[in-house]
Design an enzyme around this catalytic site. Structure first.
Site, PDB file in Angstrom:
ATOM      1  N   GLU A 285      -7.676  -5.639  -0.501  1.00 37.75           N
ATOM      2  CA  GLU A 285      -8.158  -6.442  -1.627  1.00 37.75           C
ATOM      3  C   GLU A 285      -8.074  -7.946  -1.376  1.00 37.75           C
ATOM      4  OE1 GLU A 285      -9.671  -4.627  -3.291  1.00 37.75           O
ATOM      5  OE2 GLU A 285      -8.614  -2.973  -4.237  1.00 37.75           O
TER       6      GLU A 285
ATOM      7  N   HIS B 119       0.845  -1.192   0.000  1.00 39.17           N
ATOM      8  CA  HIS B 119       0.000   0.000   0.000  1.00 39.17           C
ATOM      9  C   HIS B 119       0.876   1.236   0.000  1.00 39.17           C
ATOM     10  CE1 HIS B 119      -3.244   2.760   1.110  1.00 39.17           C
ATOM     11  NE2 HIS B 119      -4.034   1.835   0.605  1.00 39.17           N
TER      12      HIS B 119
HETATM   13  N1  COA Z   1       4.321  -7.423  -4.583  1.00 45.49           N
HETATM   14  C1  COA Z   1       5.632  -7.375  -4.826  1.00 45.49           C
HETATM   15  N2  COA Z   1       6.378  -6.273  -4.638  1.00 45.49           N
HETATM   16  C2  COA Z   1       5.750  -5.170  -4.204  1.00 45.49           C
HETATM   17  C3  COA Z   1       4.389  -5.159  -3.930  1.00 45.49           C
HETATM   18  C4  COA Z   1       3.659  -6.344  -4.144  1.00 45.49           C
HETATM   19  N3  COA Z   1       2.341  -6.404  -3.911  1.00 45.49           N
HETATM   20  N4  COA Z   1       4.026  -3.916  -3.508  1.00 45.49           N
HETATM   21  C5  COA Z   1       5.142  -3.180  -3.524  1.00 45.49           C
HETATM   22  N5  COA Z   1       6.178  -3.939  -3.959  1.00 45.49           N
HETATM   23  C6  COA Z   1       7.569  -3.541  -4.082  1.00 45.49           C
HETATM   24  C7  COA Z   1       7.852  -2.913  -5.432  1.00 45.49           C
HETATM   25  O1  COA Z   1       8.153  -3.872  -6.410  1.00 45.49           O
HETATM   26  C8  COA Z   1       9.047  -2.043  -5.094  1.00 45.49           C
HETATM   27  O2  COA Z   1      10.184  -2.841  -5.031  1.00 45.49           O
HETATM   28  P1  COA Z   1      11.606  -2.301  -5.547  1.00 45.49           P
HETATM   29  O3  COA Z   1      11.907  -1.114  -4.651  1.00 45.49           O
HETATM   30  O4  COA Z   1      12.502  -3.461  -5.352  1.00 45.49           O
HETATM   31  O5  COA Z   1      11.397  -1.883  -6.975  1.00 45.49           O
HETATM   32  C9  COA Z   1       8.725  -1.565  -3.676  1.00 45.49           C
HETATM   33  O6  COA Z   1       7.856  -2.535  -3.123  1.00 45.49           O
HETATM   34  C10 COA Z   1       8.030  -0.235  -3.653  1.00 45.49           C
HETATM   35  O7  COA Z   1       6.990  -0.247  -4.597  1.00 45.49           O
HETATM   36  P2  COA Z   1       6.141   1.039  -5.007  1.00 45.49           P
HETATM   37  O8  COA Z   1       5.468   0.761  -6.303  1.00 45.49           O
HETATM   38  O9  COA Z   1       6.976   2.277  -4.911  1.00 45.49           O
HETATM   39  O10 COA Z   1       5.133   1.081  -3.834  1.00 45.49           O
HETATM   40  P3  COA Z   1       3.762   1.814  -3.841  1.00 45.49           P
HETATM   41  O11 COA Z   1       3.660   2.506  -2.575  1.00 45.49           O
HETATM   42  O12 COA Z   1       3.521   2.631  -5.045  1.00 45.49           O
HETATM   43  O13 COA Z   1       2.830   0.528  -3.894  1.00 45.49           O
HETATM   44  C11 COA Z   1       0.832  -0.501  -4.596  1.00 45.49           C
HETATM   45  C12 COA Z   1       1.493   0.542  -3.686  1.00 45.49           C
HETATM   46  C13 COA Z   1      -0.571  -0.772  -4.075  1.00 45.49           C
HETATM   47  C14 COA Z   1       0.739   0.087  -6.009  1.00 45.49           C
HETATM   48  C15 COA Z   1       1.667  -1.812  -4.605  1.00 45.49           C
HETATM   49  O14 COA Z   1       1.869  -2.256  -3.287  1.00 45.49           O
HETATM   50  C16 COA Z   1       1.058  -2.891  -5.460  1.00 45.49           C
HETATM   51  O15 COA Z   1       1.238  -2.874  -6.673  1.00 45.49           O
HETATM   52  N6  COA Z   1       0.326  -3.868  -4.839  1.00 45.49           N
HETATM   53  C17 COA Z   1      -0.284  -4.939  -5.570  1.00 45.49           C
HETATM   54  C18 COA Z   1      -1.632  -4.489  -6.139  1.00 45.49           C
HETATM   55  C19 COA Z   1      -2.670  -4.324  -5.065  1.00 45.49           C
HETATM   56  O16 COA Z   1      -2.846  -5.146  -4.189  1.00 45.49           O
HETATM   57  N7  COA Z   1      -3.403  -3.189  -5.194  1.00 45.49           N
HETATM   58  C20 COA Z   1      -4.460  -2.843  -4.263  1.00 45.49           C
HETATM   59  C21 COA Z   1      -4.037  -1.709  -3.385  1.00 45.49           C
HETATM   60  S1  COA Z   1      -5.203  -1.399  -2.102  1.00 45.49           S
END
Ligand code: COA
Length: 361
Positions: free
Chosen positions: A303, A245
């Site tokens: 989710e 998140h």
């Molecule tokens: N699975 C694997 N790796 C994940 C992850 C996940 N669900 N969520 C974050 N990461 C990792 C990223 O790959 C990244 O790794 P890196 O630094 O080695 O490249 C790191 O964590 C930071 O990711 P970032 O995209 O900057 O985090 P964010 O704050 O933007 O992430 C989400 C938020 C929700 C977009 C992300 O956690 C995600 O894509 N989750 C899966 C989709 C999901 O469940 N969405 C519903 C949200 S309520």
């Protein structure tokens, strides 16, 4: 670089607060745990709308008005349902909502609350070659949604769906709420603003995640080894759906609220065994993520248990994002009204990093 607007505060709101460190969600002065399973969706709609519309109705009046709005929306969209049915179910719902009047009144707002609850079962039924069931304006909102979906709604399933709608009704300035507020800031009508929210919610990084959670659970079950499956996904650079998140660094409190609801349904044996399996996958995923991404605290988000709950109440996975929209639409509308009331256009700037034109001497 303002990549993703992390930590940028873009609105003052009285609607909700996400505490990503403590793991708390506050909605209009109430903690999520005070509302989920304790207040009905219509009551929470009223809570969110309080102060944003003239002549606010009582809880009972609002519940009746939402029922009437379901019937009105059904009558309005029925002639076009056959054309919407071939679209994917989310796009069909969004297209159906696009024809609603674009005003700012409570009546406009209630049609938008009613629309996902009416369009989703109707489109699912048409997809199965069945005739859509007409809404019952006297039924409660969640119960009627299930009745339209499958002909009957047990009180336990209706209560579970109602708890879900309450749990996801609002959540700070998430991507879809921000999109909604941007459009509302232009003083466009509520339908225009909500269509922006619907567009943003669709993506898998936001509201599109719960369907893929079911696909993941099914794939892991077929593979027989959760840890190996999850490690392989991470090694291929994939994200594990239902985890991580932008704001929460601890467990998303909505995950626990929804897990408790699924647990209550768990006496039905199918749901109970699905929940037990999901819990083992959750533990495996948390461990794999802890090792693979030690620099980041990646925890279970809303989710993961959304997927289980919506599966248990009878929705197919392709309709999960629609049901998310059916709950979140209340928050979008309140945010749109709050933004409109500021009278201030949201208009940030970009920094130009492209080539500069040749200067003519
Ligand atoms: N699975 C694997 N790796 C994940 C992850 C996940 N669900 N969520 C974050 N990461 C990792 C990223 O790959 C990244 O790794 P890196 O630094 O080695 O490249 C790191 O964590 C930071 O990711 P970032 O995209 O900057 O985090 P964010 O704050 O933007 O992430 C989400 C938020 C929700 C977009 C992300 O956690 C995600 O894509 N989750 C899966 C989709 C999901 O469940 N969405 C519903 C949200 S309520």
């Amino acid at each position: 670089m303002a990549n993703g607007l992390d930590d940028v505060v873009a609105a003052d709101t009285v609607l909700s607060d996400v505490d990503g460190v403590g793991g708390h969600l506050t909605i209009r002065g109430h903690s999520l745990m005070e509302l989920a399973g304790r207040r009905r969706y219509a009551q929470v709609v009223r809570l969110l709308f309080d102060g944003f519309f003239d002549d606010p109705p009582s809880d009972a009046e609002l519940e009746k008005a939402i029922g009437k709005a379901r019937v009105e929306v059904f009558d309005r969209v029925q002639p076009m349902l056959a054309q919407l049915a071939p679209l994917d179910i989310y796009s069909g719902m969004r297209a159906g909502m696009a024809v609603l009047p674009d005003g700012d009144s409570l009546a406009d707002a209630l049609r938008l609350i009613a629309a996902p609850a009416v369009l989703t079962p109707a489109l699912l039924q048409l997809g199965r070659g069945e005739t859509p069931v007409v809404p019952d304006e006297k039924a409660d909102h969640a119960g009627d949604m299930l009745r339209m979906l499958s002909g009957a709604a047990s009180p336990a399933l209706a209560k579970a769906l109602d708890s879900y709608l309450v749990t996801v009704c609002d959540h700070g300035l998430n991507a879809s709420t921000f999109a909604t507020r941007v459009v509302a800031s232009t003083q466009a009508g509520l339908t225009s603003a909500i269509l922006a929210g619907l567009g943003a919610l669709k993506g898998p990084l936001h509201g599109g995640a719960p369907g893929p959670v079911i696909e993941m659970l099914d794939a892991i079950e077929a593979s027989g080894d959760a840890t190996a499956w999850l490690r392989k996904e991470i090694a291929h650079g994939e994200r594990i759906m239902g985890f991580g998140h932008r704001i929460y660094r601890v467990r998303d409190p909505r995950a626990d609220a929804l897990k408790a609801v699924v647990r209550q349904l768990g006496s039905r044996s199918e749901t109970g065994s699905r929940l037990a399996f999901a819990e083992t996958v959750e533990q495996a995923a948390l461990e794999v993520l802890r090792i693979a991404k030690p620099q980041r605290s990646i925890q279970t988000n809303v989710e993961f248990y959304t997927a289980l709950l919506l599966e248990a109440v009878g929705f197919p996975k392709e309709a999960f994002s629609n049901v998310f929209a059916a709950g979140r639409v209340a928050g979008w509308i309140a945010h749109a009204r709050e933004q409109q009331a500021t009278g201030r256009l949201i208009r940030p700037q970009s920094r130009y990093v492209g080539p500069v034109p040749d200067l003519v001497a």
